[in-house]
Design an enzyme around this catalytic site. Structure first.
Site, short mmCIF file in Angstrom:
data_model
loop_
_atom_site.label_atom_id
_atom_site.label_comp_id
_atom_site.label_asym_id
_atom_site.label_seq_id
_atom_site.Cartn_x
_atom_site.Cartn_y
_atom_site.Cartn_z
CB SER A 223 19.89 -65.10 -67.64
OG SER A 223 19.75 -63.75 -67.47
CE LYS B 193 18.16 -63.79 -63.83
NZ LYS B 193 19.68 -63.96 -64.84
CE1 TYR C 76 15.08 -62.97 -66.13
CE2 TYR C 76 16.22 -61.60 -67.80
CZ TYR C 76 16.78 -62.56 -66.63
OH TYR C 76 17.25 -63.32 -67.27
#
Length: 419
Positions: A90, A93, A194
């Site tokens: 992640s 991101k 999230y």
């Protein structure tokens, strides 16, 4: 220990490296005085908190510390090195958010556009109104408002992950229902969770640019910044540097899975999927520290960097989520519940803690315990890479915190530039 488990534990890794004639712990100092930071990494390995770790910190001018400790793998014995490649998951991101903001700079995308303008799957959305975990029964209603690009960037879309929401984990469509997106956990913009929002941001980047994320990232970000070791598909020549993903066991030990070559992907996920080195990722962060440019190359406008740096969720807050899948993630204990905010790509620290990052600092991480922070007011960024599950492991977070504290202590030494 006489179980097979022990043969692939961290202790076994140390023994194998020693037998091979190499040290169990290595450290590389940057141009500043970093012995105290070396010691932080070394202690973490010696206590078997982590099998191996690479850490780096930089200011606007360049790297101020780089260090390694422990092993990448015990099968075969392989000490970790500064150029080790980690699955950063992640941490992808933030890269995707910068890519989207480039398109905003070019006026090809507007933040308050409905996502359906770019992705037809978002034209018809449903919100869960009830869910029975025992029976799986649920009711939904049409969403009252569209999901916007901003909602996706801020995780206020209502899209969760299976490890952040027990409803997402257990939900199964019934009676011929089909949900290409969602269903949503709440109305767009009503809360924060999230989840998979940035996956869809990546799809918007692909749709608008006409390039897949692999090509877009290489052409618009990695090549201009000199990030030569960041990939969706790690090339065969670099795979010997790839760190395997270990796992924390119930007894606290760390075990290493059998070695397997990574599977090649042809569909690229904006929410995860990149592999990178500490040096590459801190280069990306230095670009943001310098207002969107690095070494004479502008990647993003100063206004775009500002949008990535300030609260974009109003009175809502990021949540210290309880895990719905403990084997993948622990609770989000690193989030200050009710206080921390979210920008268009980062968690925003609401309150400074003594000896640590400033209020307004930006951060996030990846599920295999890779983490970074960016402190614009102090002009400093740090990356610490480990490689094991579950995410938000208390030992990993402790090493992260101790590394961060040591970096700020380093900067207070006479002759160093950061106050």
């Amino acid at each position: 220990m006489h179980r097979l488990n022990a043969l692939i534990s961290v202790a076994a890794g140390f023994a194998l490296v020693l037998a091979a004639g190499g040290p169990p712990v290595t450290a590389q100092r940057g141009p500043e005085r970093g012995a105290a930071i070396d010691a932080v990494l070394q202690r973490a390995v010696e206590r078997r908190t982590v099998p191996g770790v690479v850490a780096i910190a930089a200011d606007r001018r360049g790297v101020i510390y780089s260090g390694t400790a422990g092993v990448a793998s015990s099968q075969p014995a392989r000490p970790i090195t500064a150029d080790a490649i980690f699955r950063i998951a992640s941490m992808t991101k933030a890269v995707t958010s910068v890519a989207l903001m480039q398109l905003v700079d070019e006026k090809k995308v507007a933040l308050d556009d409905p996502a359906s303008k770019y992705l037809p799957a978002f034209a018809k959305l449903s919100v869960i109104t009830s869910f029975d975990a025992k029976t799986g029964a649920y009711t939904v209603k049409p969403a009252a408002r569209p999901i916007t690009v901003r909602h996706l960037l801020t995780h206020t879309s209502g899209l969760g992950y299976s490890f952040t929401s027990p409803i997402v984990r257990e939900f199964k469509p019934r009676n011929g229902d089909s949900f290409e997106v969602g269903p949503l956990l709440f109305e767009p913009g009503a809360d924060w969770i999230y989840g998979t929002s940035t996956d869809w941001v990546g799809r918007i980047v692909e749709t608008v640019s006409g390039k897949d994320l692999d090509a877009y990232f290489r052409e618009r970000l990695f090549a201009p910044l000199g990030m030569r070791d960041t990939y969706f598909n790690v090339p065969e020549t670099a795979q010997p540097r790839l760190v395997p993903a270990w796992r924390r066991q119930a007894d606290g030990s760390l075990t290493e899975p059998p070695s397997r070559p990574p599977q090649r992907v042809t569909s690229f996920n904006g929410g995860g999927g990149l592999s990178s080195t500490a040096a590459d990722y801190v280069t990306f962060l230095r670009m943001l520290l310098n207002g969107g440019q690095l070494n004479g190359t502008r990647i993003l406008s100063a206004a775009g960097v500002e949008s990535l740096s300030v609260n974009q969720i109003g009175g809502s807050s990021a949540h210290a989520l309880k895990t719905a899948q403990p084997e993948l993630s622990a609770d989000f204990s690193f989030v200050n519940e009710g206080r921390d905010k979210w920008s268009l790509g980062f968690l925003i620290t609401s309150e400074a803690a003594p000896g640590l990052r400033s209020a307004g600092s930006l951060s996030w991480g990846g599920i295999n315990n890779t983490y970074f922070w960016l402190d614009p007011s102090r002009g400093i960024a740090g990356v610490i890479l480990m490689q094991f599950l579950p995410f938000a492991d208390t030992g990993a977070l402790e090493v992260y915190r101790d590394f961060e504290r040591a970096i700020y202590q380093l900067q207070r030494l006479p002759g160093n530039s950061i106050p």
